[in-house]
Design an enzyme around this catalytic site. Structure first.
Site, mmCIF file in Angstrom:
data_model
loop_
_atom_site.group_PDB
_atom_site.id
_atom_site.type_symbol
_atom_site.label_atom_id
_atom_site.label_comp_id
_atom_site.label_asym_id
_atom_site.label_seq_id
_atom_site.Cartn_x
_atom_site.Cartn_y
_atom_site.Cartn_z
ATOM 1 N NE ARG A 154 -8.308 2.472 7.621
ATOM 2 C CZ ARG A 154 -7.617 2.175 6.521
ATOM 3 N NH1 ARG A 154 -6.484 2.773 6.276
ATOM 4 N NH2 ARG A 154 -8.065 1.274 5.664
ATOM 5 C CG ASP A 208 -2.239 -0.718 1.000
ATOM 6 O OD1 ASP A 208 -2.665 -0.841 -0.161
ATOM 7 O OD2 ASP A 208 -2.848 -1.152 2.004
ATOM 8 C CG HIS A 264 -8.196 7.286 4.372
ATOM 9 N ND1 HIS A 264 -7.449 6.406 3.616
ATOM 10 C CD2 HIS A 264 -7.656 7.267 5.616
ATOM 11 C CE1 HIS A 264 -6.497 5.872 4.378
ATOM 12 N NE2 HIS A 264 -6.604 6.381 5.594
ATOM 13 N NE ARG A 298 -1.064 1.863 4.005
ATOM 14 C CZ ARG A 298 -1.528 2.955 3.389
ATOM 15 N NH1 ARG A 298 -2.809 3.279 3.522
ATOM 16 N NH2 ARG A 298 -0.739 3.703 2.648
ATOM 17 C CB CYS A 332 -5.100 7.199 -2.438
ATOM 18 S SG CYS A 332 -6.792 7.153 -1.871
HETATM 19 N N1 ARG Z 1 -5.379 0.005 1.051
HETATM 20 C C1 ARG Z 1 -5.119 1.294 1.601
HETATM 21 C C2 ARG Z 1 -5.688 1.390 3.003
HETATM 22 O O1 ARG Z 1 -6.740 0.859 3.223
HETATM 23 C C3 ARG Z 1 -5.712 2.363 0.732
HETATM 24 C C4 ARG Z 1 -5.335 3.745 1.165
HETATM 25 C C5 ARG Z 1 -5.971 4.795 0.339
HETATM 26 N N2 ARG Z 1 -5.460 6.078 0.657
HETATM 27 C C6 ARG Z 1 -6.182 7.184 0.827
HETATM 28 N N3 ARG Z 1 -5.544 8.297 0.999
HETATM 29 N N4 ARG Z 1 -7.486 7.160 0.890
HETATM 30 O O2 ARG Z 1 -5.098 1.961 3.887
#
Ligand code: ARG
Length: 271
Positions: free
Chosen positions: A136, A66, A165, A91, A259
């Site tokens: 998040r 990612d 997000h 991550r 992203c």
């Molecule tokens: N697979 C990543 C996650 O879930 C995607 C992140 C996407 N980034 C964003 N800025 N929305 O963390």
């Protein structure tokens, strides 16, 4: 409308994969075409260059699929960089890689005390920092952001796990205007958005589901997924020039153009 030339940080998706699922879009059993992901990403990078923007690159790290989503690498405003702390252990190792890049690039570093997923959740809109929470970035990090950057932070409560997000539910178009999906926000946050941005563009669910709001605007040109045709038409009605890009492979990980793109903001004079 005036376009402001931008400086972006991107990360080539050399090691892109969908090996785990940390948002509802990710299906580790579905095949991913890495070569296609790289070509689509190169197309996005070329789009920015054609618009006259500068694209810096951070080296991708094996085992961090990612890492292509550079927006989650930090928040960079007025020459200060706030590093990130991911919610998910998969991550976690991206954070020091991005931190080292900011430090080497000469930004004043600040370390997060709570979960903070960078520009995925923290968006500067004019003189206000819109800060997402709910999935998040921790609410507690919003106070730290205000302290570090000195912009008023306005909390945005996200309520739909598909729009986990802030940058999947809202895009900053210019100093005065945003576009967003109202139903991705709590009633209170919706009321705040109406108060702050009475002229905002409201997106439909159909446009948000193809990551239409995961767009990058320089104040005049808006780069957004080609599939978000309804939103593109609304933006053109408002006088923006829209540029559609296809990031279908990266969408399998739950990401779009924004992203993949971290804005690097130097001191005010040389944004
Ligand atoms: N697979 C990543 C996650 O879930 C995607 C992140 C996407 N980034 C964003 N800025 N929305 O963390």
């Amino acid at each position: 409308m005036d376009a402001t030339s931008q400086r972006f940080l991107m990360c080539r998706p050399t090691y892109f994969a969908v090996d785990y699922a940390i948002n509802p879009w990710m299906d580790p059993t579905a095949p991913v075409d890495v070569d296609l992901a790289v070509r689509q990403w190169e197309q996005l990078r070329q789009t920015y260059r054609d618009l006259g923007h500068t694209v810096e690159e951070i080296a991708p790290v094996p085992g961090l699929p990612d890492m292509v989503f550079a927006a989650n690498g930090g928040t960079v405003i007025d020459g200060k960089a706030m590093a990130v702390q991911f919610r998910d252990p998969q991550r976690a190792d991206e954070a020091p890689a991005y931190r080292a890049w900011f430090e080497a690039a000469g930004f004043e570093m600040h370390d997060p005390k709570h979960v903070n997923e960078g520009e995925g959740d923290i968006l500067l809109a004019g003189d206000v920092l819109l800060a997402g929470t709910g999935f998040r970035t921790a609410h507690a990090s919003h106070a730290q952001l205000q302290e570090v950057f000195g912009y008023p932070v306005v909390t945005m409560q996200l309520v739909d796990p598909r729009f986990y997000h802030l940058d999947t539910a809202l895009t900053v178009l210019d100093e005065r205007t945003v576009a967003y999906l109202p139903e991705a926000f709590s009633p209170g946050s919706r009321a705040v958005l109406r108060r702050l941005f009475p002229d905002a563009v409201h997106a439909t669910l159909a446009d948000a589901e193809v990551f239409g709001l995961n767009a990058v605007s320089d104040g005049r040109h808006v780069v957004l997924p080609a599939q978000a045709t309804g939103l593109a038409a609304k933006l053109r009605d408002r006088g923006y020039e829209t540029i559609g890009v296809d990031l279908s492979e990266l969408r399998k990980a739950g990401g779009g153009p924004k992203c993949c793109t971290l804005r690097l903001r130097q001191g005010k004079a040389s944004q």
